[in-house]
Design a protein around this motif. Structure first.
Motif, PDB file in Angstrom:
ATOM      1  N   UNK A 112       0.784  -1.229   0.000  1.00  0.00           N
ATOM      2  CA  UNK A 112       0.000   0.000   0.000  1.00  0.00           C
ATOM      3  C   UNK A 112       0.815   1.278   0.000  1.00  0.00           C
ATOM      4  N   UNK A 113       2.126   1.164   0.030  1.00  0.00           N
ATOM      5  CA  UNK A 113       2.981   2.335  -0.130  1.00  0.00           C
ATOM      6  C   UNK A 113       3.940   2.081  -1.284  1.00  0.00           C
ATOM      7  N   UNK A 114       4.136   3.123  -2.095  1.00  0.00           N
ATOM      8  CA  UNK A 114       4.938   2.968  -3.303  1.00  0.00           C
ATOM      9  C   UNK A 114       5.922   4.118  -3.458  1.00  0.00           C
ATOM     10  N   UNK A 115       7.080   3.769  -4.007  1.00  0.00           N
ATOM     11  CA  UNK A 115       8.021   4.802  -4.396  1.00  0.00           C
ATOM     12  C   UNK A 115       7.683   5.325  -5.781  1.00  0.00           C
ATOM     13  N   UNK A 116       8.473   6.276  -6.232  1.00  0.00           N
ATOM     14  CA  UNK A 116       8.200   6.920  -7.522  1.00  0.00           C
ATOM     15  C   UNK A 116       8.775   6.129  -8.695  1.00  0.00           C
ATOM     16  N   UNK A 117       9.621   5.179  -8.409  1.00  0.00           N
ATOM     17  CA  UNK A 117      10.198   4.342  -9.462  1.00  0.00           C
ATOM     18  C   UNK A 117      11.562   4.838  -9.912  1.00  0.00           C
ATOM     19  N   UNK A 118      12.385   3.898 -10.348  1.00  0.00           N
ATOM     20  CA  UNK A 118      13.695   4.233 -10.897  1.00  0.00           C
ATOM     21  C   UNK A 118      13.920   3.385 -12.147  1.00  0.00           C
ATOM     22  N   UNK A 119      14.428   4.005 -13.189  1.00  0.00           N
ATOM     23  CA  UNK A 119      14.585   3.331 -14.473  1.00  0.00           C
ATOM     24  C   UNK A 119      15.855   2.494 -14.486  1.00  0.00           C
ATOM     25  N   UNK A 120      15.695   1.260 -14.934  1.00  0.00           N
ATOM     26  CA  UNK A 120      16.833   0.369 -15.170  1.00  0.00           C
ATOM     27  C   UNK A 120      16.806  -0.014 -16.640  1.00  0.00           C
ATOM     28  N   UNK A 121      17.892   0.260 -17.342  1.00  0.00           N
ATOM     29  CA  UNK A 121      17.990  -0.070 -18.748  1.00  0.00           C
ATOM     30  C   UNK A 121      19.223  -0.933 -18.977  1.00  0.00           C
ATOM     31  N   UNK A 122      18.991  -2.094 -19.584  1.00  0.00           N
ATOM     32  CA  UNK A 122      20.075  -3.026 -19.863  1.00  0.00           C
ATOM     33  C   UNK A 122      20.261  -3.081 -21.372  1.00  0.00           C
ATOM     34  N   UNK A 123      21.425  -2.683 -21.824  1.00  0.00           N
ATOM     35  CA  UNK A 123      21.687  -2.662 -23.259  1.00  0.00           C
ATOM     36  C   UNK A 123      22.294  -3.988 -23.699  1.00  0.00           C
TER      37      UNK A 123
END
Length: 124
Positions: A112-123
């Motif tokens: 019920x609690x969430x962070x804003x998110x962080x992008x992970x990109x794997x090339x």
């Protein structure tokens, strides 16, 4: 009420590693089960891993078993996600989540609690 702030995302090559952190505010962090979800473009958000409030038990989705590791430091109000042997299919926005109603591993709908998110990109 608590707040979750993720950090540590970025761009990495296939086979590389990243460590995500999630800092939580509030005095009750140690009573909350925690988890990491991820959402790839055009796909639904899915649970990747979870950890009980004590850190004694964990859950991993089959797709990340043996490569990802969740841990927590209740003294620092922080949960971590160590990601090794990253693959292009791991590319997603990663969200930290907390369950205020569960100390044991909760169901996917019990966060019920969430962070804003962080992008992970794997090339590749």
């Amino acid at each position: 009420q608590g707040q979750l702030v993720e950090s540590g995302g970025g761009l990495v090559q296939t086979g590389g590693s990243l460590r995500l952190s999630c800092a939580a505010s509030g005095r009750t962090f140690s009573t909350y089960a925690m988890g990491w979800f991820r959402q790839a473009p055009g796909k639904e958000r899915k649970l990747v891993t979870g950890i009980t409030c004590s850190g004694g038990s964990t859950y991993y989705a089959d797709s990340v078993k043996g490569r990802f590791s969740i841990s927590r430091d209740n003294a620092k109000n922080t949960v971590y996600l160590q990601m090794n042997s990253l693959k292009p299919e791991d590319t997603a926005v990663y969200y930290c989540a907390a369950s205020s109603t569960h100390c044991i591993l909760p169901g996917v709908h019990d966060y019920d609690y969430w962070g804003q998110g962080t992008q992970v990109t794997v090339s590749s």
